[in-house]
Write an enzyme that holds these catalytic residues in place. Sequence first.
Site, mmCIF file in Angstrom:
data_model
loop_
_atom_site.group_PDB
_atom_site.id
_atom_site.type_symbol
_atom_site.label_atom_id
_atom_site.label_comp_id
_atom_site.label_asym_id
_atom_site.label_seq_id
_atom_site.Cartn_x
_atom_site.Cartn_y
_atom_site.Cartn_z
ATOM 1 N N CYS A 21 77.002 -27.150 -64.329
ATOM 2 C CA CYS A 21 75.602 -27.582 -64.464
ATOM 3 C C CYS A 21 75.556 -29.075 -64.171
ATOM 4 O O CYS A 21 76.456 -29.823 -64.579
ATOM 5 C CB CYS A 21 75.104 -27.297 -65.879
ATOM 6 S SG CYS A 21 73.451 -27.937 -66.190
ATOM 7 N N HIS A 63 73.962 -31.441 -65.411
ATOM 8 C CA HIS A 63 73.888 -32.373 -66.544
ATOM 9 C C HIS A 63 75.218 -32.552 -67.271
ATOM 10 O O HIS A 63 75.394 -33.521 -68.000
ATOM 11 C CB HIS A 63 72.856 -31.895 -67.564
ATOM 12 C CG HIS A 63 71.441 -32.011 -67.103
ATOM 13 N ND1 HIS A 63 70.981 -31.405 -65.969
ATOM 14 C CD2 HIS A 63 70.380 -32.677 -67.630
ATOM 15 C CE1 HIS A 63 69.698 -31.674 -65.813
ATOM 16 N NE2 HIS A 63 69.309 -32.447 -66.811
ATOM 17 N N GLU A 96 68.851 -34.831 -71.515
ATOM 18 C CA GLU A 96 67.550 -35.398 -71.128
ATOM 19 C C GLU A 96 66.959 -36.270 -72.243
ATOM 20 O O GLU A 96 66.173 -37.171 -71.985
ATOM 21 C CB GLU A 96 66.575 -34.276 -70.761
ATOM 22 C CG GLU A 96 67.100 -33.456 -69.593
ATOM 23 C CD GLU A 96 66.207 -33.450 -68.383
ATOM 24 O OE1 GLU A 96 65.009 -33.606 -68.533
ATOM 25 O OE2 GLU A 96 66.749 -33.280 -67.270
ATOM 26 N N ASP A 109 67.440 -30.859 -56.611
ATOM 27 C CA ASP A 109 67.833 -30.358 -57.930
ATOM 28 C C ASP A 109 66.554 -30.052 -58.696
ATOM 29 O O ASP A 109 65.460 -30.464 -58.291
ATOM 30 C CB ASP A 109 68.661 -31.412 -58.690
ATOM 31 C CG ASP A 109 69.042 -30.926 -60.080
ATOM 32 O OD1 ASP A 109 69.486 -29.765 -60.196
ATOM 33 O OD2 ASP A 109 68.862 -31.669 -61.059
ATOM 34 N N SER A 110 66.703 -29.353 -59.806
ATOM 35 C CA SER A 110 65.533 -29.065 -60.643
ATOM 36 C C SER A 110 64.993 -30.341 -61.283
ATOM 37 O O SER A 110 63.888 -30.344 -61.802
ATOM 38 C CB SER A 110 65.914 -28.055 -61.724
ATOM 39 O OG SER A 110 67.021 -28.538 -62.456
ATOM 40 N N CYS A 156 71.636 -28.231 -57.680
ATOM 41 C CA CYS A 156 71.375 -27.468 -58.895
ATOM 42 C C CYS A 156 72.265 -26.222 -58.940
ATOM 43 O O CYS A 156 72.216 -25.380 -58.031
ATOM 44 C CB CYS A 156 69.904 -27.061 -58.883
ATOM 45 S SG CYS A 156 69.413 -26.104 -60.302
HETATM 46 N N1 DGL Z 1 70.033 -28.476 -62.579
HETATM 47 C C1 DGL Z 1 70.280 -27.364 -63.463
HETATM 48 C C2 DGL Z 1 71.661 -26.764 -63.143
HETATM 49 O O1 DGL Z 1 72.537 -27.417 -62.600
HETATM 50 C C3 DGL Z 1 70.217 -27.772 -64.917
HETATM 51 C C4 DGL Z 1 68.817 -28.070 -65.404
HETATM 52 C C5 DGL Z 1 67.896 -26.878 -65.345
HETATM 53 O O2 DGL Z 1 68.037 -25.931 -66.162
HETATM 54 O O3 DGL Z 1 67.048 -26.877 -64.478
HETATM 55 O O4 DGL Z 1 71.892 -25.627 -63.435
#
Ligand code: DGL
Length: 269
Positions: free
Chosen positions: A183, A185, A151, A9-10, A72
Amino acid sequence: MKRAIGIFDSGVGGLTVFKSIREKLPAEHIIYFGDTARVPYGPKSKDTVIKYSIQNALFLMQYNIKCLVVACNTSSSVALPVLANRFDVPIIGVIRPGAEKAVSITKNKKIGIIGTERTIRSRAYAHEIKEIDANCQVFSKACPLFVPLVEESWANRPETKSIAKDYLQVLLKKDIDTLILGCTHYPILKPIIEDIVGKKVKIIDSAQAVADMITQEIAISKNGKLKGKNKFFVSDNIKKFVTIGRNIINCEIEDISLVSLVETWYPNR
Ligand code: DGL
């Protein structure tokens, strides 16, 4: 040694996906990479997200993983075909499982999607939904403030609720009966979102949908007696990852290391 499931993931948000997979498949080893040095991916260009996704996948491939879960949504929405072309192991993104679940649940065929700017602009969810059922109508809304709010651990603040109301209003006006949290989050904001959309709107958590799909699609033993091991890597700030992450997975993150992804790991695509 049993091969592990690789997840990237990011950053920390993909731990929502990790948690769902861990719960469904406790006997599996899991290696998780969070690209905390380069998060967020959501506002970045398609080419940059593809480049980062290839680098993340190459990193995990070193560990001979048996499948790669692209937790992600932003990466899944733009990089999945490139990754699938490039690597031999099964690659599972979050878009298709979320789309399938939404189509199976909607009654009035009006589905809402919320996600990062890149995910919404890619129209990846809309594309998958229409492929499954062309009669569905899809309404999307980018919610760029949600990731930083999570976050910053602002998930339960009244300010977050009023921002969420603002974002969701436009979808509610379209009479959606199903809403995809597109997403990593957003599952953390689920209680607030549920409150705003009410009981008539069913919420689809892509993290859960992907865990269901892995269980069905990959020959994985659900009933192994041994408990799987978890290994975490991040590209920056272990402390922040551990602090936010433990609240997402409800347990300590113990085996964690810092890695630096080398730019040269982006040979021709
Ligand atoms: N992990 C990203 C997503 O699911 C969210 C956080 C980001 O913008 O990197 O799209």
